[in-house]
Scaffold this motif. Structure first.
Motif, mmCIF file in Angstrom:
data_model
loop_
_atom_site.group_PDB
_atom_site.id
_atom_site.type_symbol
_atom_site.label_atom_id
_atom_site.label_comp_id
_atom_site.label_asym_id
_atom_site.label_seq_id
_atom_site.Cartn_x
_atom_site.Cartn_y
_atom_site.Cartn_z
ATOM 1 N N TRP A 1 -0.113 -2.136 -16.431
ATOM 2 C CA TRP A 1 -0.506 -3.491 -16.778
ATOM 3 C C TRP A 1 -1.326 -4.090 -15.642
ATOM 4 O O TRP A 1 -1.308 -3.587 -14.510
ATOM 5 C CB TRP A 1 0.742 -4.368 -16.986
ATOM 6 N N ARG A 2 -2.017 -5.168 -15.959
ATOM 7 C CA ARG A 2 -2.717 -5.955 -14.938
ATOM 8 C C ARG A 2 -2.132 -7.357 -14.907
ATOM 9 O O ARG A 2 -1.788 -7.914 -15.959
ATOM 10 C CB ARG A 2 -4.221 -6.018 -15.207
ATOM 11 N N ALA A 3 -2.019 -7.906 -13.705
ATOM 12 C CA ALA A 3 -1.403 -9.224 -13.561
ATOM 13 C C ALA A 3 -2.105 -10.018 -12.468
ATOM 14 O O ALA A 3 -2.773 -9.455 -11.591
ATOM 15 C CB ALA A 3 0.086 -9.086 -13.231
ATOM 16 N N GLU A 4 -1.930 -11.332 -12.528
ATOM 17 C CA GLU A 4 -2.503 -12.253 -11.543
ATOM 18 C C GLU A 4 -1.365 -12.964 -10.813
ATOM 19 O O GLU A 4 -0.439 -13.487 -11.452
ATOM 20 C CB GLU A 4 -3.365 -13.312 -12.244
ATOM 21 N N THR A 5 -1.427 -13.001 -9.500
ATOM 22 C CA THR A 5 -0.430 -13.739 -8.733
ATOM 23 C C THR A 5 -0.539 -15.226 -9.045
ATOM 24 O O THR A 5 -1.628 -15.813 -8.977
ATOM 25 C CB THR A 5 -0.632 -13.515 -7.226
ATOM 26 N N ALA B 1 -13.235 -14.690 -11.073
ATOM 27 C CA ALA B 1 -12.916 -13.274 -10.890
ATOM 28 C C ALA B 1 -12.652 -12.609 -12.229
ATOM 29 O O ALA B 1 -11.962 -13.155 -13.092
ATOM 30 C CB ALA B 1 -11.692 -13.131 -9.987
ATOM 31 N N ARG B 2 -13.271 -11.442 -12.415
ATOM 32 C CA ARG B 2 -13.053 -10.625 -13.603
ATOM 33 C C ARG B 2 -13.386 -11.346 -14.898
ATOM 34 O O ARG B 2 -12.739 -11.152 -15.925
ATOM 35 C CB ARG B 2 -11.606 -10.088 -13.630
ATOM 36 N N SER B 3 -14.420 -12.195 -14.866
ATOM 37 C CA SER B 3 -14.837 -12.873 -16.092
ATOM 38 C C SER B 3 -16.283 -13.321 -15.957
ATOM 39 O O SER B 3 -16.904 -13.153 -14.904
ATOM 40 C CB SER B 3 -13.937 -14.087 -16.370
ATOM 41 N N HIS B 4 -16.811 -13.895 -17.022
ATOM 42 C CA HIS B 4 -18.147 -14.477 -17.011
ATOM 43 C C HIS B 4 -18.081 -15.997 -17.134
ATOM 44 O O HIS B 4 -19.033 -16.632 -17.593
ATOM 45 C CB HIS B 4 -18.998 -13.893 -18.137
ATOM 46 N N THR B 5 -16.988 -16.584 -16.694
ATOM 47 C CA THR B 5 -16.840 -18.036 -16.697
ATOM 48 C C THR B 5 -17.404 -18.604 -15.403
ATOM 49 O O THR B 5 -17.009 -18.186 -14.305
ATOM 50 C CB THR B 5 -15.358 -18.430 -16.821
ATOM 51 N N VAL B 6 -18.332 -19.537 -15.515
ATOM 52 C CA VAL B 6 -18.929 -20.157 -14.335
ATOM 53 C C VAL B 6 -17.963 -21.192 -13.761
ATOM 54 O O VAL B 6 -17.446 -22.051 -14.494
ATOM 55 C CB VAL B 6 -20.277 -20.820 -14.685
ATOM 56 N N VAL B 7 -17.706 -21.107 -12.461
ATOM 57 C CA VAL B 7 -16.804 -22.031 -11.781
ATOM 58 C C VAL B 7 -17.617 -22.894 -10.812
ATOM 59 O O VAL B 7 -18.238 -22.361 -9.888
ATOM 60 C CB VAL B 7 -15.714 -21.266 -10.994
ATOM 61 N N ALA C 1 -3.495 -8.829 -8.713
ATOM 62 C CA ALA C 1 -4.553 -9.447 -7.918
ATOM 63 C C ALA C 1 -3.972 -10.490 -6.977
ATOM 64 O O ALA C 1 -2.932 -11.099 -7.259
ATOM 65 C CB ALA C 1 -5.583 -10.103 -8.840
ATOM 66 N N ASP C 2 -4.633 -10.693 -5.838
ATOM 67 C CA ASP C 2 -4.338 -11.775 -4.892
ATOM 68 C C ASP C 2 -2.969 -11.644 -4.229
ATOM 69 O O ASP C 2 -2.325 -12.639 -3.894
ATOM 70 C CB ASP C 2 -4.468 -13.144 -5.576
ATOM 71 N N ALA C 3 -2.529 -10.422 -4.006
ATOM 72 C CA ALA C 3 -1.257 -10.162 -3.333
ATOM 73 C C ALA C 3 -1.501 -9.236 -2.144
ATOM 74 O O ALA C 3 -2.551 -8.593 -2.041
ATOM 75 C CB ALA C 3 -0.241 -9.547 -4.287
ATOM 76 N N ILE C 4 -0.512 -9.158 -1.255
ATOM 77 C CA ILE C 4 -0.592 -8.343 -0.043
ATOM 78 C C ILE C 4 0.621 -7.422 -0.012
ATOM 79 O O ILE C 4 1.735 -7.851 -0.335
ATOM 80 C CB ILE C 4 -0.599 -9.230 1.226
ATOM 81 N N GLY D 1 -10.239 -0.661 -5.259
ATOM 82 C CA GLY D 1 -10.678 -1.754 -6.120
ATOM 83 C C GLY D 1 -10.156 -3.107 -5.688
ATOM 84 O O GLY D 1 -10.555 -4.131 -6.241
ATOM 85 N N GLY D 2 -9.240 -3.126 -4.695
ATOM 86 C CA GLY D 2 -8.820 -4.395 -4.116
ATOM 87 C C GLY D 2 -7.593 -5.027 -4.708
ATOM 88 O O GLY D 2 -7.156 -6.072 -4.225
ATOM 89 N N VAL D 3 -7.023 -4.432 -5.755
ATOM 90 C CA VAL D 3 -5.793 -4.984 -6.314
ATOM 91 C C VAL D 3 -4.595 -4.282 -5.690
ATOM 92 O O VAL D 3 -4.690 -3.154 -5.210
ATOM 93 C CB VAL D 3 -5.753 -4.842 -7.849
ATOM 94 N N ALA D 4 -3.454 -4.974 -5.699
ATOM 95 C CA ALA D 4 -2.227 -4.408 -5.145
ATOM 96 C C ALA D 4 -1.463 -3.665 -6.234
ATOM 97 O O ALA D 4 -1.688 -3.859 -7.437
ATOM 98 C CB ALA D 4 -1.362 -5.513 -4.550
ATOM 99 N N VAL D 5 -0.533 -2.823 -5.794
ATOM 100 C CA VAL D 5 0.262 -2.004 -6.712
ATOM 101 C C VAL D 5 1.718 -2.417 -6.617
ATOM 102 O O VAL D 5 2.280 -2.552 -5.524
ATOM 103 C CB VAL D 5 0.129 -0.505 -6.377
ATOM 104 N N ALA D 6 2.332 -2.634 -7.776
ATOM 105 C CA ALA D 6 3.762 -2.898 -7.870
ATOM 106 C C ALA D 6 4.294 -2.113 -9.075
ATOM 107 O O ALA D 6 3.523 -1.468 -9.800
ATOM 108 C CB ALA D 6 4.037 -4.385 -8.020
ATOM 109 N N HIS D 7 5.602 -2.159 -9.272
ATOM 110 C CA HIS D 7 6.204 -1.498 -10.436
ATOM 111 C C HIS D 7 7.151 -2.468 -11.138
ATOM 112 O O HIS D 7 7.827 -3.272 -10.494
ATOM 113 C CB HIS D 7 6.976 -0.234 -10.027
ATOM 114 N N HIS D 8 7.189 -2.349 -12.455
ATOM 115 C CA HIS D 8 8.119 -3.148 -13.248
ATOM 116 C C HIS D 8 8.694 -2.257 -14.335
ATOM 117 O O HIS D 8 7.971 -1.769 -15.210
ATOM 118 C CB HIS D 8 7.401 -4.345 -13.879
ATOM 119 N N GLU D 9 9.973 -1.996 -14.234
ATOM 120 C CA GLU D 9 10.681 -1.162 -15.206
ATOM 121 C C GLU D 9 9.967 0.170 -15.392
ATOM 122 O O GLU D 9 9.775 0.652 -16.515
ATOM 123 C CB GLU D 9 10.833 -1.905 -16.530
ATOM 124 N N GLY D 10 9.552 0.753 -14.276
ATOM 125 C CA GLY D 10 8.931 2.065 -14.304
ATOM 126 C C GLY D 10 7.446 2.071 -14.580
ATOM 127 O O GLY D 10 6.787 3.109 -14.470
#
Length: 446
Positions: free
Chosen positions: A78-82, A185-191, A57-60, A42-51
């Motif tokens: 959880w989901r997070a944005e860089t 990204a991940r919304s219906h807001t026009v940019v 998103a937007d990480a390597i 799906g293109g998102v990165a994986v990290a861990h926070h307190e288990g």
């Protein structure tokens, strides 16, 4: 692949390549410092926070980032944005689309270029890792896959090193106030944007960027390989009556011409159709191919891959293309007119296979000894189709897939029926996104 159905977010006429997530919370969540571990499907990165798993998103992988939680409503993750890169990967680069850069607030970053901050070799390596992991976990096979770039010879104008200028179909959306642009990204807001770097140059030239289109809901940009580029403005009551013929365009693959509805499906990368044609021709095992057998192209669209088989093995080949969309089947019949043994059938694949299974043994409609090209939608063929197809005993299946997990699941299903994965190739048909195309051969092991 030349199907008329709409199936993949990154391949339909749209610039936002990912499905929108649930609405962003009214109040921002906490900002976490995270060490990024790997890329998930799906293109998102994986990290861990307190288990807890955090999808970022937007990480390597290998980076340390500050990421704002945007969805903490699930117990398991959880989901997070860089929002800031604290320790950058050596593979991080300036984003190819400034309006998608991590320097912008997440709610104002355009979608459809979620890997645009990653150097191209690392992008392809990450896609290969996702495909390898999926095949191992769900398919039960260990196979290293090198994701191949598209040959520039079949993609004039495409910048392979930057991963830009490849999209021949783009959808721009129109906000209530007439603002034109892709979705965030991940919304219906026009940019609003000032450029479309993934689009072929002729589409960027006619895109109504910076204009106001009151009363419209979208603009579809189409650049067929044979003909002038088009900008089609969509309104809320834009409906074609049954008596009005759908407009068509012509796409060229080598010396062949394919008619397809202008609003129908055609691979968006300028070199995709030629790349997949060559890959299917390469992966069909000639020692198992019988030109007189009931060879099939399932989910065949307008006949692109049936034509690939015909061109590989000659005009006397018997091949049937099966597609649920009647308009696509109509085009397939005309596009395959070169082959005496070609026919185009309008049917749902599962129901068609049921009819084959119910036919008398002497009806000449079995698949024993046949080659089947299988090009399902993003969700894959699934258990029902795999079970039906395997019961008909084709000699080999060449499976074209745009989703690693769906492919891996179906490889596992085929293996349960005695079909083994013999070869797989992968292609970067969606540069600067997480999407990857794969072509695999499965054969019955006697």
């Amino acid at each position: 692949m030349a199907q008329s159905r709409r199936r993949r977010p990154a391949s339909r006429p749209a610039s936002g390549g990912r499905r929108p997530a649930p609405p962003r919370p009214a109040e921002p969540g906490p900002v976490l410092e995270l060490d990024v571990e790997r890329i998930a499907h799906g293109g998102v990165a994986v990290a861990h926070h307190e288990g807890r798993v955090v999808f970022v998103a937007d990480a390597i992988p290998g980076e340390r980032v500050a990421a704002q939680v945007v969805d903490a409503g699930r117990e398991r993750f959880w989901r997070a944005e860089t929002v800031e890169v604290l320790r950058a990967s050596p593979d991080r680069r300036e984003h190819v689309w400034p309006e998608a850069s991590v320097d912008r607030a997440p709610e104002h970053r355009v979608g459809g270029a979620e890997f645009g901050h990653i150097a191209m070799p690392r992008q392809r390596a990450l896609k290969g890792e996702v495909l390898h992991d999926a095949l191992a976990r769900m398919g039960g096979v260990e196979v290293e896959v090198v994701v191949e770039p598209v040959d520039p010879a079949v993609a004039p104008g495409v910048d392979v090193e930057a991963g830009t200028r490849w999209r021949t179909r783009v959808r721009l959306h129109v906000a209530a106030d007439g603002t034109v642009g892709p979705y965030a990204a991940r919304s219906h807001t026009v940019v609003p944007v000032t450029s479309l770097p993934l689009a072929v140059a002729e589409l960027e030239a006619i895109a109504p960027l910076g204009r106001t289109l009151e009363g419209a809901v979208a603009v579809d940009l189409i650049a067929p390989s044979d003909g002038d580029p088009q900008a089609v403005v969509r309104s809320p009551d834009d409906r074609r009556t049954a008596r009005t013929a759908a407009p068509t365009v012509v796409e060229r693959v080598g010396n062949r011409r394919f008619t397809v509805d202008r609003d129908g499906f055609w691979q968006v990368h300028r070199g995709a159709a030629a790349t997949l044609t060559a890959a299917v021709q390469d992966l069909v095992d000639p020692d198992r191919f019988d030109p007189a057998a009931e060879n099939h192209d399932l989910y065949g669209g307008v006949g692109l891959l049936a034509a690939a088989v015909g061109d590989r093995f000659g005009p006397s080949v018997r091949v049937t293309t099966v597609e649920a969309d009647a308009r696509a089947t109509e085009h397939a019949g005309a596009n395959l007119a070169d082959w005496i043994g070609a026919r185009a059938v309008t049917a749902r694949v599962d129901r068609y296979l049921d009819e084959l299974a119910a036919a008398p043994d002497d009806a000449g409609r079995g698949l024993r000894g046949a080659t089947v090209v299988l090009d399902p939608p993003r969700s894959g063929a699934g258990r029902a189709v795999v079970d039906r197809l395997a019961a008909l005993h084709p000699a080999q299946v060449v499976y074209v897939a745009c989703d690693p997990v769906a492919l891996a699941r179906d490889v596992g299903l085929f293996r349960a029926h005695g079909y083994e994965l013999e070869a797989v190739r992968a292609f970067d048909l969606f540069p600067n996104t997480h999407h990857v195309e794969a072509v695999a051969r499965l054969a019955a092991i006697v």
